[in-house]
Enzyme design. Sequence first.
Site, PDB file in Angstrom:
ATOM      1  N   HIS A   1      -9.155   0.874   4.785  1.00 35.00           N
ATOM      2  CA  HIS A   1      -8.307   1.309   5.404  1.00 35.00           C
ATOM      3  C   HIS A   1      -8.441   2.089   6.712  1.00 35.00           C
ATOM      4  O   HIS A   1      -9.421   2.808   6.460  1.00 35.00           O
ATOM      5  CB  HIS A   1      -7.249   1.883   4.645  1.00 35.00           C
ATOM      6  CG  HIS A   1      -5.722   1.806   5.279  1.00 35.00           C
ATOM      7  ND1 HIS A   1      -5.448   2.637   6.071  1.00 35.00           N
ATOM      8  CD2 HIS A   1      -4.919   0.937   4.979  1.00 35.00           C
ATOM      9  CE1 HIS A   1      -4.074   2.269   6.382  1.00 35.00           C
ATOM     10  NE2 HIS A   1      -3.731   1.313   5.723  1.00 35.00           N
TER      11      HIS A   1
ATOM     12  N   GLY B   1       2.630  -1.027   4.234  1.00 36.21           N
ATOM     13  CA  GLY B   1       2.370   0.366   4.072  1.00 36.21           C
ATOM     14  C   GLY B   1       4.216   0.707   3.849  1.00 36.21           C
ATOM     15  O   GLY B   1       4.645   0.556   2.834  1.00 36.21           O
ATOM     16  N   GLY B   2       4.908   1.403   4.944  1.00 37.63           N
ATOM     17  CA  GLY B   2       6.144   1.877   4.811  1.00 37.63           C
ATOM     18  C   GLY B   2       7.145   0.910   4.031  1.00 37.63           C
ATOM     19  O   GLY B   2       7.800   1.746   3.149  1.00 37.63           O
TER      20      GLY B   2
ATOM     21  N   GLU C   1      -5.316  -5.191  10.687  1.00 40.89           N
ATOM     22  CA  GLU C   1      -4.241  -4.144  10.875  1.00 40.89           C
ATOM     23  C   GLU C   1      -4.636  -3.343  12.082  1.00 40.89           C
ATOM     24  O   GLU C   1      -5.662  -2.409  12.253  1.00 40.89           O
ATOM     25  CB  GLU C   1      -4.322  -2.951   9.585  1.00 40.89           C
ATOM     26  CG  GLU C   1      -4.135  -3.527   8.427  1.00 40.89           C
ATOM     27  CD  GLU C   1      -3.573  -2.774   7.321  1.00 40.89           C
ATOM     28  OE1 GLU C   1      -2.516  -2.993   6.611  1.00 40.89           O
ATOM     29  OE2 GLU C   1      -4.124  -1.676   7.097  1.00 40.89           O
TER      30      GLU C   1
ATOM     31  N   ASN D   1       0.794  -1.026  -0.078  1.00 36.98           N
ATOM     32  CA  ASN D   1       0.029   0.004   0.056  1.00 36.98           C
ATOM     33  C   ASN D   1       0.918   1.127   0.050  1.00 36.98           C
ATOM     34  O   ASN D   1       1.347   1.507   1.085  1.00 36.98           O
ATOM     35  CB  ASN D   1      -0.939  -0.015   1.240  1.00 36.98           C
ATOM     36  CG  ASN D   1      -1.637   1.258   1.307  1.00 36.98           C
ATOM     37  OD1 ASN D   1      -1.734   2.029   0.570  1.00 36.98           O
ATOM     38  ND2 ASN D   1      -2.461   1.565   2.625  1.00 36.98           N
ATOM     39  N   TRP D   2       0.979   1.827  -1.003  1.00 36.34           N
ATOM     40  CA  TRP D   2       1.880   3.020  -1.349  1.00 36.34           C
ATOM     41  C   TRP D   2       1.414   4.086  -0.530  1.00 36.34           C
ATOM     42  O   TRP D   2       2.142   5.326  -0.187  1.00 36.34           O
ATOM     43  CB  TRP D   2       2.476   3.367  -2.859  1.00 36.34           C
ATOM     44  CG  TRP D   2       2.916   2.132  -3.419  1.00 36.34           C
ATOM     45  CD1 TRP D   2       3.347   1.158  -3.290  1.00 36.34           C
ATOM     46  CD2 TRP D   2       3.234   2.686  -4.743  1.00 36.34           C
ATOM     47  NE1 TRP D   2       3.842   0.467  -4.223  1.00 36.34           N
ATOM     48  CE2 TRP D   2       3.868   1.346  -5.168  1.00 36.34           C
ATOM     49  CE3 TRP D   2       3.363   3.577  -6.117  1.00 36.34           C
ATOM     50  CZ2 TRP D   2       4.364   1.143  -6.758  1.00 36.34           C
ATOM     51  CZ3 TRP D   2       3.774   3.352  -6.948  1.00 36.34           C
ATOM     52  CH2 TRP D   2       4.458   2.004  -7.420  1.00 36.34           C
ATOM     53  N   LYS D   3      -0.081   4.292  -0.192  1.00 36.45           N
ATOM     54  CA  LYS D   3      -0.469   5.604   0.245  1.00 36.45           C
ATOM     55  C   LYS D   3      -0.351   6.260  -0.675  1.00 36.45           C
ATOM     56  O   LYS D   3      -0.246   6.464  -1.922  1.00 36.45           O
ATOM     57  CB  LYS D   3      -0.068   5.799   1.646  1.00 36.45           C
ATOM     58  CG  LYS D   3       0.043   4.347   2.578  1.00 36.45           C
ATOM     59  CD  LYS D   3      -0.149   4.498   4.013  1.00 36.45           C
ATOM     60  CE  LYS D   3       0.044   3.506   4.825  1.00 36.45           C
ATOM     61  NZ  LYS D   3       0.061   3.621   6.381  1.00 36.45           N
TER      62      LYS D   3
ATOM     63  N   GLY E   1       2.223   2.291  10.789  1.00 34.15           N
ATOM     64  CA  GLY E   1       3.191   3.315  10.571  1.00 34.15           C
ATOM     65  C   GLY E   1       3.841   3.763  12.045  1.00 34.15           C
ATOM     66  O   GLY E   1       4.388   4.834  12.190  1.00 34.15           O
TER      67      GLY E   1
ATOM     68  N   GLU F   1      -7.172   4.525   7.645  1.00 30.70           N
ATOM     69  CA  GLU F   1      -6.814   5.818   7.265  1.00 30.70           C
ATOM     70  C   GLU F   1      -8.219   6.364   6.718  1.00 30.70           C
ATOM     71  O   GLU F   1      -8.640   7.611   6.924  1.00 30.70           O
ATOM     72  CB  GLU F   1      -5.457   6.165   6.611  1.00 30.70           C
ATOM     73  CG  GLU F   1      -4.394   5.971   7.425  1.00 30.70           C
ATOM     74  CD  GLU F   1      -3.046   5.478   6.650  1.00 30.70           C
ATOM     75  OE1 GLU F   1      -2.999   5.712   5.472  1.00 30.70           O
ATOM     76  OE2 GLU F   1      -2.072   4.911   7.286  1.00 30.70           O
TER      77      GLU F   1
ATOM     78  N   SER G   1       3.209  -2.031  10.451  1.00 32.06           N
ATOM     79  CA  SER G   1       4.683  -1.914  10.562  1.00 32.06           C
ATOM     80  C   SER G   1       5.423  -3.468  10.391  1.00 32.06           C
ATOM     81  O   SER G   1       6.528  -3.716  11.090  1.00 32.06           O
ATOM     82  CB  SER G   1       5.300  -1.607  12.251  1.00 32.06           C
ATOM     83  OG  SER G   1       4.660  -0.377  12.404  1.00 32.06           O
TER      84      SER G   1
HETATM   85  C1  PEP Z   1      -0.819   0.216   6.120  1.00 32.20           C
HETATM   86  O1  PEP Z   1      -1.225   1.323   6.049  1.00 32.20           O
HETATM   87  O2  PEP Z   1      -1.751  -0.626   5.435  1.00 32.20           O
HETATM   88  C2  PEP Z   1       0.355  -0.428   6.785  1.00 32.20           C
HETATM   89  C3  PEP Z   1       0.312  -1.856   7.396  1.00 32.20           C
HETATM   90  O3  PEP Z   1       1.410   0.690   6.928  1.00 32.20           O
HETATM   91  P1  PEP Z   1       2.817   0.194   7.621  1.00 32.20           P
HETATM   92  O4  PEP Z   1       3.148  -1.131   7.172  1.00 32.20           O
HETATM   93  O5  PEP Z   1       3.347   1.444   7.369  1.00 32.20           O
HETATM   94  O6  PEP Z   1       2.455   0.191   9.177  1.00 32.20           O
END
Ligand code: PEP
Length: 253
Positions: free
Chosen positions: A98, A237-238, A170, A9-11, A176, A100, A216
Amino acid sequence: MRKKIVAGNWKMNCLQEEGQKLTSEIVNMIKDEPTADVTVVLNPPYVHLHAVNKLIAGVDRVHLGGQNCSDQASGAFTGEVSAGMLASFGASYVIIGHSERRQYFNETNELLTAKTRQALDNGLQPIFCCGEPLEIREAGTHETYVKDQLTASLFNFTEEELKKIVIAYEPIWAIGTGKTASSEQAQDMHAAIRSHLAGKYGDATANEISILYGGSCKPDNAKEIFSKPDVDGGLIGGASLKSRDFVAIVQSF
Ligand code: PEP
């Protein structure tokens, strides 16, 4: 056998060239990979869909996904993108709900049902996100909270429809933040989700649903998390923005 999936997920990240470079690097690193049973999904921002789709052509296990879609099929909804448009640009997955989107865009369980309906009607596999905030985890009511999210948004779908949905657990406190759920915490929740699905749709169907962990997830913790029996992959994500890290996570199965 459930599908193993690692989805990035590049956001809201990557300018045009950055997105193309990231995709090319990932494709080059995994195109001859032996761990070919892991499905890889890249979920870039909408504006990258066309270019990413071209770059992944010919690498069968790499798929394209959106990060969101409209709850409407088409019409006067300025700024929105429909599930049908995503499909026409080559997407086969879409992230729905998600945290967010729930938090910053006030997406309700009811709206997420409508988005999931749009995704399914347009041949997309929803990656449906659920997960609890920190205060719910600390209160010890996290399983009920997550089960309620799933019941409210998904339990009106038929068994055949449910089989097309991928669940992503999640925990919001792990997204994040660098704070990962322990592999035991992930396994406990994934098992609870599977048993909740089994209660409504039966064991056979529940056993077919891929449940991904997100929060994470990094190259140094993915192996341990993915080793758990009810964890079928990750929503990343990241670490999906660094080609080496993302590919190392794909290789962690
Ligand atoms: C996400 O936003 O779906 C996610 C898992 O982010 P991160 O890996 O950065 O915690």
